[in-house]
Design an enzyme around this catalytic site. Structure first.
Site, PDB file in Angstrom:
ATOM      1  N   ARG A 273      36.159  89.332  32.069  1.00 62.63           N
ATOM      2  CA  ARG A 273      37.582  88.985  32.055  1.00 62.63           C
ATOM      3  C   ARG A 273      38.288  89.394  30.757  1.00 62.63           C
ATOM      4  O   ARG A 273      39.509  89.371  30.668  1.00 62.63           O
ATOM      5  CB  ARG A 273      37.761  87.484  32.303  1.00 62.63           C
ATOM      6  CG  ARG A 273      37.641  87.100  33.782  1.00 62.63           C
ATOM      7  CD  ARG A 273      37.867  85.629  33.981  1.00 62.63           C
ATOM      8  NE  ARG A 273      36.656  84.854  33.705  1.00 62.63           N
ATOM      9  CZ  ARG A 273      36.595  83.527  33.717  1.00 62.63           C
ATOM     10  NH1 ARG A 273      37.686  82.821  33.977  1.00 62.63           N
ATOM     11  NH2 ARG A 273      35.468  82.902  33.460  1.00 62.63           N
TER      12      ARG A 273
ATOM     13  N   TYR B 213      26.768  78.468  21.737  1.00 61.18           N
ATOM     14  CA  TYR B 213      27.288  79.583  22.531  1.00 61.18           C
ATOM     15  C   TYR B 213      28.071  80.544  21.643  1.00 61.18           C
ATOM     16  O   TYR B 213      28.907  80.122  20.841  1.00 61.18           O
ATOM     17  CB  TYR B 213      28.166  79.058  23.671  1.00 61.18           C
ATOM     18  CG  TYR B 213      27.378  78.194  24.625  1.00 61.18           C
ATOM     19  CD1 TYR B 213      26.797  78.734  25.761  1.00 61.18           C
ATOM     20  CD2 TYR B 213      27.163  76.849  24.345  1.00 61.18           C
ATOM     21  CE1 TYR B 213      26.032  77.952  26.619  1.00 61.18           C
ATOM     22  CE2 TYR B 213      26.398  76.051  25.188  1.00 61.18           C
ATOM     23  CZ  TYR B 213      25.831  76.609  26.324  1.00 61.18           C
ATOM     24  OH  TYR B 213      25.056  75.839  27.159  1.00 61.18           O
ATOM     25  N   GLY B 214      27.804  81.829  21.821  1.00 60.26           N
ATOM     26  CA  GLY B 214      28.449  82.843  20.997  1.00 60.26           C
ATOM     27  C   GLY B 214      29.927  82.994  21.235  1.00 60.26           C
ATOM     28  O   GLY B 214      30.620  83.642  20.454  1.00 60.26           O
ATOM     29  N   ASP B 215      30.449  82.388  22.319  1.00 59.98           N
ATOM     30  CA  ASP B 215      31.885  82.453  22.595  1.00 59.98           C
ATOM     31  C   ASP B 215      32.570  81.102  22.416  1.00 59.98           C
ATOM     32  O   ASP B 215      33.660  80.880  22.929  1.00 59.98           O
ATOM     33  CB  ASP B 215      32.141  82.998  24.000  1.00 59.98           C
ATOM     34  CG  ASP B 215      31.527  82.134  25.099  1.00 59.98           C
ATOM     35  OD1 ASP B 215      30.815  81.155  24.766  1.00 59.98           O
ATOM     36  OD2 ASP B 215      31.742  82.431  26.289  1.00 59.98           O
TER      37      ASP B 215
ATOM     38  N   ARG C 279      45.707  99.969  -4.380  1.00 63.42           N
ATOM     39  CA  ARG C 279      44.568 100.403  -3.582  1.00 63.42           C
ATOM     40  C   ARG C 279      43.251 100.054  -4.277  1.00 63.42           C
ATOM     41  O   ARG C 279      43.255  99.616  -5.446  1.00 63.42           O
ATOM     42  CB  ARG C 279      44.686 101.905  -3.310  1.00 63.42           C
ATOM     43  CG  ARG C 279      45.867 102.257  -2.386  1.00 63.42           C
ATOM     44  CD  ARG C 279      46.102 103.748  -2.318  1.00 63.42           C
ATOM     45  NE  ARG C 279      44.938 104.454  -1.784  1.00 63.42           N
ATOM     46  CZ  ARG C 279      44.781 105.774  -1.844  1.00 63.42           C
ATOM     47  NH1 ARG C 279      45.711 106.522  -2.440  1.00 63.42           N
ATOM     48  NH2 ARG C 279      43.715 106.344  -1.332  1.00 63.42           N
TER      49      ARG C 279
ATOM     50  N   ASN D  28      54.755 102.248 -21.112  1.00 69.38           N
ATOM     51  CA  ASN D  28      55.888 102.282 -20.190  1.00 69.38           C
ATOM     52  C   ASN D  28      55.851 103.610 -19.440  1.00 69.38           C
ATOM     53  O   ASN D  28      55.883 104.685 -20.040  1.00 69.38           O
ATOM     54  CB  ASN D  28      57.214 102.154 -20.940  1.00 69.38           C
ATOM     55  CG  ASN D  28      58.384 101.990 -19.982  1.00 69.38           C
ATOM     56  OD1 ASN D  28      58.759 100.887 -19.610  1.00 69.38           O
ATOM     57  ND2 ASN D  28      58.974 103.113 -19.577  1.00 69.38           N
TER      58      ASN D  28
ATOM     59  N   ALA E 297      60.091 106.330 -13.959  1.00 73.67           N
ATOM     60  CA  ALA E 297      60.175 106.535 -12.509  1.00 73.67           C
ATOM     61  C   ALA E 297      59.746 107.948 -12.131  1.00 73.67           C
ATOM     62  O   ALA E 297      60.024 108.914 -12.833  1.00 73.67           O
ATOM     63  CB  ALA E 297      61.603 106.285 -12.034  1.00 73.67           C
TER      64      ALA E 297
ATOM     65  N   TYR F   2      43.643 114.968  -8.406  1.00 78.78           N
ATOM     66  CA  TYR F   2      42.810 115.649  -7.420  1.00 78.78           C
ATOM     67  C   TYR F   2      43.104 117.145  -7.443  1.00 78.78           C
ATOM     68  O   TYR F   2      44.252 117.559  -7.301  1.00 78.78           O
ATOM     69  CB  TYR F   2      43.105 115.069  -6.033  1.00 78.78           C
ATOM     70  CG  TYR F   2      42.259 115.603  -4.905  1.00 78.78           C
ATOM     71  CD1 TYR F   2      40.872 115.635  -5.005  1.00 78.78           C
ATOM     72  CD2 TYR F   2      42.854 116.044  -3.735  1.00 78.78           C
ATOM     73  CE1 TYR F   2      40.094 116.114  -3.959  1.00 78.78           C
ATOM     74  CE2 TYR F   2      42.088 116.513  -2.671  1.00 78.78           C
ATOM     75  CZ  TYR F   2      40.707 116.547  -2.788  1.00 78.78           C
ATOM     76  OH  TYR F   2      39.935 117.011  -1.748  1.00 78.78           O
TER      77      TYR F   2
ATOM     78  N   ALA G 247      60.863 113.326 -20.412  1.00 79.05           N
ATOM     79  CA  ALA G 247      61.126 113.307 -18.973  1.00 79.05           C
ATOM     80  C   ALA G 247      61.022 114.711 -18.389  1.00 79.05           C
ATOM     81  O   ALA G 247      61.410 115.697 -19.022  1.00 79.05           O
ATOM     82  CB  ALA G 247      62.516 112.735 -18.706  1.00 79.05           C
TER      83      ALA G 247
END
Length: 453
Positions: A15, A100-102, A331, A375, A378, A385, A421
């Site tokens: 199900r 029970y596994g469920d 990340r 600092n 932007a 890489y 910059a």
């Protein structure tokens, strides 16, 4: 008395309409079968047995972190058949607890209550009374209130179907009796299966005491047969988790809009806004503030840090009193020292950002060792890489990186240096030097603008 704990996980779960075993579906970010195994493993000195069948190899591999004896139940013929497959591995003088596994939300406290009542001449049943007992096996008692049998729904008489006390399927039986009861099971019933519940009548006939225990709530013994029930248990687990967090000093601005898919350890006076997701193990120290729509995975966050809306933090360490976001992405391998700032639309990876350093907006910092008080303007990126290998960028204390700069790794910008910059830095900048690397501007008159082709 020694404990055998058998987890039944052989069913197909048709199900669920799924390509993989039902017990591998997750509740709160953890598969149902792993939740049950973890609860079972919390019982001291318990010997675990895992009964597998449908997609048994996947289930066995998924559960390999648990030291469970794996028993195969090919062509399953009911719960009694499953226990008969395990019978040769049961300890002679112990007792066997069937789970029970469920049924993923069973609590250790409930199992401990059952075990406390177990003797060589006692069978312990976990039962619950339901307003609507349809589908459950009914608990049949005699005039003295003693349990005499369990009758399955399809085999129950009209009178027996009126009984509201039902069997949860979880029971604890002494092995010295259980072995004989399992041998005497038959499949003379509407389903043609070997019901484990038939041992209740055998126990009554043998004069074994049958005692009952109730769970704390219905969700604790609720099983999953389809995705609707799975979603209901997910919501119940999140509700329980939210209550526990608030009771321990965390403020949830809307307790119905938090998802903990693993473990969240939260200190005092933490504030969590709506729609936040926590995966794996996340540790939040005191006075952390988390804005709406944030996603934290396998990370730690120091005291007093503010994480603004729509921020993602994955496998990273964040110090105290940091300021992160909105729309920041940390990340794996990111480490922020105290009072560091990561602003909007900044991405970091394998970057160590020193105390008080700032990467305010629209920058990528990867494979970088950054000192204190730096600092970063932007649009700055570390070009880590080369198409084949990753390279390191080192930025010393007090460095100022002007906007729209590219630091082509491997490269070192020493303490106190300034990068103008728009510069592309390809070689070392020494201490307190100014580096500027950009072409001289040239303006051409009457330049023909391109036209659309």
């Amino acid at each position: 008395m020694t404990q055998d704990i058998v987890i039944l996980a052989a069913g197909k779960g048709s199900r669920m309409k799924s390509a993989f075993s039902k017990v591998l579906h997750k509740v709160g970010g953890v598969s149902m079968v792993k939740r049950v195994l973890a609860t079972a493993q919390s019982i001291p000195n318990a010997k675990l047995h895992l009964v597998v069948g449908h997609q048994g190899q996947q289930v066995e591999q998924h559960c390999q972190d648990f030291s469970a004896n794996v028993v195969w139940q090919n062509n399953p013929q009911g719960t009694g058949d499953a226990l008969r497959r395990v019978a040769p591995d049961l300890q002679a003088n112990g007792a066997t607890l069937t789970l029970y596994g469920d049924v993923p939300l069973i609590q250790t406290s409930t199992l401990e209550k059952m075990i406390s009542l177990s003797t060589q001449n006692t069978l312990v049943l976990l039962t619950i009374s339901l307003d609507d007992p349809t589908g459950y096996g009914r608990i049949v008692r005699n005039a003295q209130g003693k349990v005499t049998a369990i009758v399955e729904q399809k085999d129950a008489s009209a009178e027996e179907k009126m009984i509201q006390e039902v069997n949860t399927g979880i029971l604890l039986a002494p092995n010295n009796h259980l072995q004989g009861w399992l041998k005497n099971l038959n499949n003379d019933n509407a389903q043609g299966e070997y019901y484990l519940t038939d041992i209740i009548a055998m126990a009554a006939n043998d004069g074994v005491d049958i005692v009952t225990v109730n769970p704390e709530n219905e969700a604790e013994v609720a099983g999953v047969n389809d995705r609707v029930q799975l979603a209901a248990l997910e919501r119940e687990l999140q509700r329980q988790t939210a209550i526990e967090l608030m009771q321990n000093g965390t403020s949830l601005l809307d307790p119905s809009r938090i998802d903990v898919r693993g473990e969240l350890v939260s200190g005092q006076d933490v504030v969590i806004d709506v729609n936040c997701i926590f995966e794996g193990k996340v540790v939040l120290a005191d006075n952390v503030e988390i804005g709406p729509n944030c996603h934290l995975k396998n990370c730690s966050v120091g005291a007093g840090t503010v994480i603004k809306s729509n921020t993602l933090i994955d496998d990273s360490q964040v110090g105290e009193y940091c300021d992160i976001g909105p729309f920041a992405r940390l990340r794996p391998g990111t480490v922020l020292a105290d009072k560091a700032k990561i602003g909007n639309f900044v991405e970091t990876k394998k970057a160590h950002i020193g105390e008080g350093s700032k990467v305010n907006h629209l920058s990528y910092v990867g494979d970088t060792q950054m000192g204190q008080g730096v600092n970063v303007g932007a649009g700055t990126i570390t070009c880590n890489y080369d198409g084949v290998n990753k390279h390191q960028t080192t930025i010393g204390d007090g460095v100022f990186i002007g906007s729209n700069s590219s630091l082509v790794a491997p490269v070192n910008v020493a303490k106190g240096a300034t990068v103008a910059a728009g510069s592309t830095i390809t070689k070392e900048v020494k201490q307190d030097q100014l580096a500027f690397a950009r072409a001289r501007q040239a303006n051409k008159d009457n330049w023909p603008k391109p036209t659309k082709k």
